[in-house]
Design a protein around this motif. Structure first.
Motif, PDB file in Angstrom:
ATOM      1  N   MET A   1     -81.385  61.007  35.156  1.00 48.28           N
ATOM      2  CA  MET A   1     -80.687  62.261  35.462  1.00 48.28           C
ATOM      3  C   MET A   1     -81.697  63.267  36.038  1.00 48.28           C
ATOM      4  N   THR A   2     -81.455  63.672  37.264  1.00 43.85           N
ATOM      5  CA  THR A   2     -82.371  64.617  37.906  1.00 43.85           C
ATOM      6  C   THR A   2     -81.975  66.051  37.568  1.00 43.85           C
ATOM      7  N   ASP A   3     -82.960  66.942  37.720  1.00 44.27           N
ATOM      8  CA  ASP A   3     -82.710  68.359  37.438  1.00 44.27           C
ATOM      9  C   ASP A   3     -82.480  69.121  38.733  1.00 44.27           C
ATOM     10  N   CYS A   4     -81.586  70.080  38.673  1.00 43.18           N
ATOM     11  CA  CYS A   4     -81.347  70.964  39.809  1.00 43.18           C
ATOM     12  C   CYS A   4     -82.560  71.891  39.968  1.00 43.18           C
ATOM     13  N   PRO A   5     -83.014  72.101  41.187  1.00 41.99           N
ATOM     14  CA  PRO A   5     -84.169  72.997  41.387  1.00 41.99           C
ATOM     15  C   PRO A   5     -83.822  74.476  41.147  1.00 41.99           C
ATOM     16  N   ASP A   6     -82.540  74.805  41.083  1.00 38.35           N
ATOM     17  CA  ASP A   6     -82.141  76.201  40.877  1.00 38.35           C
ATOM     18  C   ASP A   6     -82.158  76.531  39.372  1.00 38.35           C
ATOM     19  N   GLY A   7     -83.301  77.067  38.930  1.00 37.12           N
ATOM     20  CA  GLY A   7     -83.473  77.355  37.503  1.00 37.12           C
ATOM     21  C   GLY A   7     -82.489  78.382  36.976  1.00 37.12           C
ATOM     22  N   LEU A   8     -82.201  79.375  37.794  1.00 36.43           N
ATOM     23  CA  LEU A   8     -81.272  80.422  37.363  1.00 36.43           C
ATOM     24  C   LEU A   8     -79.887  79.841  37.091  1.00 36.43           C
ATOM     25  N   MET A   9     -79.474  78.950  37.974  1.00 41.68           N
ATOM     26  CA  MET A   9     -78.158  78.331  37.807  1.00 41.68           C
ATOM     27  C   MET A   9     -78.133  77.450  36.554  1.00 41.68           C
ATOM     28  N   ARG A  10     -79.225  76.725  36.341  1.00 43.65           N
ATOM     29  CA  ARG A  10     -79.293  75.859  35.152  1.00 43.65           C
ATOM     30  C   ARG A  10     -79.248  76.691  33.867  1.00 43.65           C
ATOM     31  N   ASP A  11     -79.851  77.877  33.950  1.00 37.21           N
ATOM     32  CA  ASP A  11     -79.838  78.754  32.774  1.00 37.21           C
ATOM     33  C   ASP A  11     -78.437  79.254  32.444  1.00 37.21           C
ATOM     34  N   LEU A  12     -77.602  79.331  33.458  1.00 34.28           N
ATOM     35  CA  LEU A  12     -76.235  79.826  33.229  1.00 34.28           C
ATOM     36  C   LEU A  12     -75.292  78.741  32.718  1.00 34.28           C
ATOM     37  N   LEU A  13     -75.683  77.491  32.892  1.00 31.69           N
ATOM     38  CA  LEU A  13     -74.762  76.393  32.558  1.00 31.69           C
ATOM     39  C   LEU A  13     -74.304  76.372  31.092  1.00 31.69           C
ATOM     40  N   PRO A  14     -75.205  76.595  30.118  1.00 33.50           N
ATOM     41  CA  PRO A  14     -74.721  76.565  28.723  1.00 33.50           C
ATOM     42  C   PRO A  14     -73.638  77.606  28.461  1.00 33.50           C
TER      43      PRO A  14
END
Lengths: 194, 185
Positions: A1-14
């Protein structure tokens, strides 16, 4: 499973998975998810984790919990009153102790001060009779250290002589009374003022 | 949740608290309804299996007794989490004293966490649970608060007694570990 490079977006996912994202952020995340496979996979993982971690958690009985709660009027009283009572009790203890110290100590000082001028007046009266000169009882003499607690009968002959010597020396001391200075100035030799 | 939404949420809690302090017992019901299940999930994430209801109830009782001291420096839910966490730690200490056991190590925690595996019907959920169970206690706590409650890092930091930055790192480390565990299948 790869990670999205957009850290801000990943932070919003939870927050998006829980459903507590703000309207604007929710729209941005939705738009991003449409184009990002990594975030879609992570979102699916988050939902699985949330569901999995909630498994086995019993449903809370709200009514039972509420029935055990304190009533609003009485709830805060013990917690607020306890520290106040503790502080108040200490203050009163301190005040009582201080009052006792002042009462006993003040009484002792008052008694000593009351006894000393009486003895001094008695002594000075005796001295005045012997020398036929008036002796002023001034605060300076009261503070000169010749006062004593007992009467003259308690003193030996040597003590009495020493006391008389001290009394004589007092006469040479300037008075602290401003009015007594006036005749001294008036009696200068030659009739002139210095 | 945006800052505005969080403010609205906090204001709703504060309004309920004010109503309750003013004598409105119904406000207490609403407060409990808003937070009881989240507290139960958090208790479960702390390894509590028995007496979750009692623990949550004790948390509310303590909170309501001290409600006047709540200064809204954190959200009400965060404050409740910290109360519950102290109760869990007290209970764990008492249990250790009673049983004369050493402190629960990670292996023990994993064992307790996996005790519910039999109840999990979904295989994917089972694997995620196992992955979370293998995290360090701090990682697991941060991950759980973030994933199950959507708590912001600032609030998580107050619950776990760390910094916002450290919590962010713990969360992403935990997520990486979970992904690695799942990809090993």
């Amino acid at each position: 499973m790869t990670d999205c490079p957009d850290g801000l977006m990943r932070d919003l996912l939870p927050e998006y998975a829980v459903g507590v994202t703000g309207v604007d952020d929710a729209a941005r995340v939705s738009a991003h998810l449409a184009t990002c496979e990594a975030c879609r996979a992570e979102l699916a993982l988050l939902k699985q984790a949330r569901a999995g971690l909630s498994l086995g958690v019993p449903r809370m009985d709200v009514a039972a919990i509420v029935s055990a709660l304190p009533a609003p009027a009485t709830a805060s009283r013990p917690l607020r009153a306890a520290p106040r009572w503790t502080i108040g009790r200490h203050v009163w203890q301190f005040a009582t102790a201080a009052g006792l110290v002042l009462l006993v100590g003040g009484g002792l000082i008052w008694q000593r001060d009351r006894a000393a001028p009486t003895a001094l007046v008695a002594d000075t009266a005796a001295v005045a009779t012997a020398t036929e000169e008036p002796v002023a009882v001034t605060p300076a003499s009261a503070e000169s250290g010749i006062s004593f607690g007992g009467g003259l009968s308690d003193l030996s002959l040597e003590d009495l002589q020493a006391l008389l010597g001290q009394m004589d020396s007092l006469k040479t001391l300037p008075s602290t009374d401003p009015e007594s200075m006036t005749p001294v100035i008036a009696m200068n030799e030659g009739g002139t003022t210095p | 949740m945006s800052e505005t939404d969080r403010d609205a949420d906090a204001q709703a809690d504060e309004a309920l608290i004010s109503r309750w302090l003013g004598g409105d017992q119904r406000a207490a019901t609403q407060i409990v309804e808003r937070h009881a299940q989240a507290l139960a999930r958090y208790a479960a994430s702390q390894g509590v299996r028995d007496g979750i209801e009692e623990l949550v109830q004790d948390t509310f009782v303590r909170a309501f007794h001290a409600m006047e001291s709540f200064r809204a420096e954190s959200s009400l839910r965060t404050w409740l989490f910290t109360i519950l966490k102290r109760l869990v730690l007290d209970r764990q200490r008492a249990e250790r004293r009673q049983r004369n056991q050493v402190e629960l190590d990670e292996g023990h925690a994993v064992q307790e966490f996996d005790a519910l595996d039999g109840m999990v019907a979904d295989e994917a959920m089972l694997r995620v649970r196992q992955a979370v169970a293998r995290l360090s206690p701090l990682q697991r706590e941060v991950f759980t608060l973030r994933v199950t409650e959507g708590l912001p890092y600032t609030e998580i930091a107050k619950v776990v007694g760390s910094t916002e930055g450290a919590c962010r790192v713990h969360y992403h480390s935990a997520m990486r570990a979970v992904k690695e565990f799942l990809s090993d299948d």
